[in-house]
Design a protein around this motif. Structure first.
Motif, PDB file in Angstrom:
ATOM      1  N   LEU A   1       0.960  -1.067   0.000  1.00 31.52           N
ATOM      2  CA  LEU A   1       0.000   0.000   0.000  1.00 31.52           C
ATOM      3  C   LEU A   1       0.995   1.106   0.000  1.00 31.52           C
ATOM      4  O   LEU A   1       0.693   2.014  -0.720  1.00 31.52           O
ATOM      5  N   ASP A   2       2.223   0.908   0.546  1.00 30.78           N
ATOM      6  CA  ASP A   2       3.083   2.061   0.416  1.00 30.78           C
ATOM      7  C   ASP A   2       3.583   2.213  -1.025  1.00 30.78           C
ATOM      8  O   ASP A   2       3.610   3.312  -1.555  1.00 30.78           O
ATOM      9  N   ARG A   3       3.954   1.101  -1.654  1.00 30.04           N
ATOM     10  CA  ARG A   3       4.506   1.183  -3.001  1.00 30.04           C
ATOM     11  C   ARG A   3       3.463   1.653  -3.994  1.00 30.04           C
ATOM     12  O   ARG A   3       3.735   2.490  -4.857  1.00 30.04           O
ATOM     13  N   GLY A   4       2.263   1.081  -3.910  1.00 29.41           N
ATOM     14  CA  GLY A   4       1.184   1.479  -4.817  1.00 29.41           C
ATOM     15  C   GLY A   4       0.823   2.932  -4.636  1.00 29.41           C
ATOM     16  O   GLY A   4       0.594   3.659  -5.611  1.00 29.41           O
ATOM     17  N   ALA A   5       0.760   3.382  -3.394  1.00 29.82           N
ATOM     18  CA  ALA A   5       0.428   4.779  -3.112  1.00 29.82           C
ATOM     19  C   ALA A   5       1.496   5.699  -3.688  1.00 29.82           C
ATOM     20  O   ALA A   5       1.200   6.788  -4.183  1.00 29.82           O
ATOM     21  N   ALA A   6       2.758   5.245  -3.622  1.00 31.01           N
ATOM     22  CA  ALA A   6       3.844   6.055  -4.184  1.00 31.01           C
ATOM     23  C   ALA A   6       3.717   6.153  -5.699  1.00 31.01           C
ATOM     24  O   ALA A   6       3.956   7.210  -6.294  1.00 31.01           O
ATOM     25  N   LEU A   7       3.324   5.049  -6.325  1.00 26.84           N
ATOM     26  CA  LEU A   7       3.133   5.065  -7.775  1.00 26.84           C
ATOM     27  C   LEU A   7       2.021   6.028  -8.178  1.00 26.84           C
ATOM     28  O   LEU A   7       2.086   6.673  -9.225  1.00 26.84           O
TER      29      LEU A   7
ATOM     30  N   ARG B   1      16.164  -4.494   1.042  1.00 25.57           N
ATOM     31  CA  ARG B   1      15.836  -4.884  -0.328  1.00 25.57           C
ATOM     32  C   ARG B   1      15.146  -3.766  -1.110  1.00 25.57           C
ATOM     33  O   ARG B   1      15.480  -3.510  -2.253  1.00 25.57           O
ATOM     34  N   CYS B   2      14.174  -3.098  -0.463  1.00 25.60           N
ATOM     35  CA  CYS B   2      13.393  -2.100  -1.205  1.00 25.60           C
ATOM     36  C   CYS B   2      13.589  -0.678  -0.702  1.00 25.60           C
ATOM     37  O   CYS B   2      13.222   0.277  -1.381  1.00 25.60           O
ATOM     38  N   GLY B   3      14.139  -0.527   0.505  1.00 22.57           N
ATOM     39  CA  GLY B   3      14.403   0.808   1.019  1.00 22.57           C
ATOM     40  C   GLY B   3      13.273   1.441   1.798  1.00 22.57           C
ATOM     41  O   GLY B   3      13.419   2.552   2.323  1.00 22.57           O
ATOM     42  N   TYR B   4      12.131   0.741   1.914  1.00 23.55           N
ATOM     43  CA  TYR B   4      11.018   1.287   2.676  1.00 23.55           C
ATOM     44  C   TYR B   4      11.215   1.020   4.171  1.00 23.55           C
ATOM     45  O   TYR B   4      12.017   0.184   4.565  1.00 23.55           O
ATOM     46  N   ILE B   5      10.433   1.754   5.002  1.00 26.38           N
ATOM     47  CA  ILE B   5      10.554   1.626   6.454  1.00 26.38           C
ATOM     48  C   ILE B   5      10.302   0.195   6.908  1.00 26.38           C
ATOM     49  O   ILE B   5       9.351  -0.450   6.474  1.00 26.38           O
ATOM     50  N   SER B   6      11.169  -0.315   7.793  1.00 25.13           N
ATOM     51  CA  SER B   6      11.018  -1.673   8.306  1.00 25.13           C
ATOM     52  C   SER B   6      11.785  -1.803   9.619  1.00 25.13           C
ATOM     53  O   SER B   6      12.832  -1.187   9.802  1.00 25.13           O
ATOM     54  N   SER B   7      11.260  -2.627  10.518  1.00 29.34           N
ATOM     55  CA  SER B   7      11.967  -2.888  11.773  1.00 29.34           C
ATOM     56  C   SER B   7      12.889  -4.101  11.634  1.00 29.34           C
ATOM     57  O   SER B   7      13.634  -4.431  12.540  1.00 29.34           O
ATOM     58  N   GLN B   8      12.827  -4.783  10.499  1.00 28.32           N
ATOM     59  CA  GLN B   8      13.670  -5.942  10.219  1.00 28.32           C
ATOM     60  C   GLN B   8      14.560  -5.655   9.017  1.00 28.32           C
ATOM     61  O   GLN B   8      14.422  -4.621   8.355  1.00 28.32           O
TER      62      GLN B   8
ATOM     63  N   LYS C   1       7.966  -6.676   5.621  1.00 30.96           N
ATOM     64  CA  LYS C   1       7.020  -7.777   5.467  1.00 30.96           C
ATOM     65  C   LYS C   1       6.616  -7.993   4.010  1.00 30.96           C
ATOM     66  O   LYS C   1       6.430  -9.123   3.560  1.00 30.96           O
ATOM     67  N   ALA C   2       6.491  -6.908   3.266  1.00 33.17           N
ATOM     68  CA  ALA C   2       6.096  -7.031   1.861  1.00 33.17           C
ATOM     69  C   ALA C   2       7.135  -7.811   1.064  1.00 33.17           C
ATOM     70  O   ALA C   2       6.801  -8.686   0.259  1.00 33.17           O
ATOM     71  N   CYS C   3       8.420  -7.524   1.300  1.00 26.53           N
ATOM     72  CA  CYS C   3       9.485  -8.231   0.577  1.00 26.53           C
ATOM     73  C   CYS C   3       9.563  -9.694   0.999  1.00 26.53           C
ATOM     74  O   CYS C   3       9.855 -10.570   0.180  1.00 26.53           O
ATOM     75  N   VAL C   4       9.299  -9.966   2.286  1.00 28.92           N
ATOM     76  CA  VAL C   4       9.285 -11.348   2.745  1.00 28.92           C
ATOM     77  C   VAL C   4       8.156 -12.115   2.070  1.00 28.92           C
ATOM     78  O   VAL C   4       8.334 -13.255   1.617  1.00 28.92           O
ATOM     79  N   LEU C   5       6.973 -11.486   1.983  1.00 28.63           N
ATOM     80  CA  LEU C   5       5.836 -12.125   1.316  1.00 28.63           C
ATOM     81  C   LEU C   5       6.136 -12.398  -0.154  1.00 28.63           C
ATOM     82  O   LEU C   5       5.887 -13.492  -0.667  1.00 28.63           O
TER      83      LEU C   5
END
Length: 316
Positions: A122-128, A255-262, A266-270
């Protein structure tokens, strides 16, 4: 998600406690007031309007993406935001945004529901889409569940922000929750009486989810005390974290540069799990992948595309 049923009042019952003219058609789960359909629509929409105005969720001219799953929450949110935008002249450009996670037999069908509402998103799509904010259909039940889960997990970081009506303000696209104080049962009633088209099949990964146990507990509390959901939210709002408590630092996905605590969000893991034919890899614990995966893993070209279309007034 457990099924939630609207409970209309039997014919020949009391008069609406609001207008005192028409026969009551339902009992509001939040207040237990007996109310007619017309007054229910009015108070339901007005309460959400007051939340939007009181918390300054939107500014005139903003582009707002509505996270659309095809389910009841996002469908009602789109309908209500469209109506309030027109009625109160918010001056917003509204879009529906859907993401195909690749859950065969579930997301395929739910996206068809989104299409039937004349939008393919929802972050990537919203950015697009270059939107200013992302509005999600998280309701009062969802937030109360999250408060309880964070207490059970001892997750201080999430507990301190899980009741915020706007999150991610320090990131590229803030998220807001217009339904923060709206009960799930009332959303179902609104969709039922308005005859909205929404997708109601449960996600195949939902029944055994940890959140499901918290949900059932809160439903039991609600049956005893209808206001329990709002009480839990208020308790979460009133939590104060000691200044001496060490908080985890917010990082970014390698991997993608978006905010993450890991290391990986989660999106990249999925996506990695789906691309490797391991759909459960992103469900539940993903510790192994985030800790053991080496940097530089090549991204797959099989990532699902995200499509969007401006939805205008969202005619239903």
């Amino acid at each position: 998600m457990a099924a939630v049923e609207a409970k209309p009042v039997k014919a020949g019952g009391r008069l609406c406690c609001v207008c005192n003219k028409r026969r009551a058609a339902l009992k509001r789960p939040k207040t237990l007031e007996q109310i007619c359909r017309e007054c229910f629509y009015e108070v339901f929409e007005e309460e959400i309007h007051q939340v939007i105005v009181g918390n300054q969720l939107f500014k005139p001219g903003e582009r707002i993406a509505i996270g659309a799953s095809g389910g009841k929450d996002s469908t009602v949110l789109a309908c209500v935001l469209s109506e309030l935008n027109r009625r109160h002249n918010y001056g917003l450009d509204l879009f529906l945004l859907s993401v195909d996670e690749g859950i065969t037999g579930y997301r395929d069908d739910s996206l068809e529901t989104v299409k039937r509402n004349e939008v393919q998103a929802l972050d990537r799509g919203a950015a697009l889409l270059k939107v200013d904010k992302l509005a999600t259909g998280h309701n009062a039940d969802d937030i109360a569940e999250t408060v309880l889960l964070n207490i059970l997990r001892g997750d201080i970081a999430r507990l301190s922000r899980c009741t915020s009506i706007i999150t991610g303000e320090d990131g590229p696209i803030p998220r807001c929750k217009p339904f923060k104080y709206t009960y799930e049962k009332e959303i179902v009633m609104y969709a039922y009486f308005k005859r909205l088209d929404y997708f109601s099949t449960e996600c195949i990964y939902s029944p055994n989810a940890y959140r499901g146990f918290a949900r059932e507990f809160i439903k039991d509390l609600e049956r005893i005390r209808p206001r329990a959901i709002l009480d839990i939210i208020q308790s979460g709002e009133n939590f104060r974290i000691s200044t001496s408590t060490k908080m985890p630092e917010q990082g970014t996905c390698e991997r993608c540069g978006y905010i993450s605590s890991q290391k990986w969000c989660k999106a990249c893991v999925l996506l990695e799990g789906l691309n490797r034919g391991l759909p459960k890899l992103g469900i539940g614990r993903s510790r192994g992948l985030n800790n053991d995966r080496k940097k530089g893993t090549k991204e797959s070209n099989a990532t699902k595309s995200i499509e969007s279309k401006q939805c205008g007034t969202l005619d239903f």
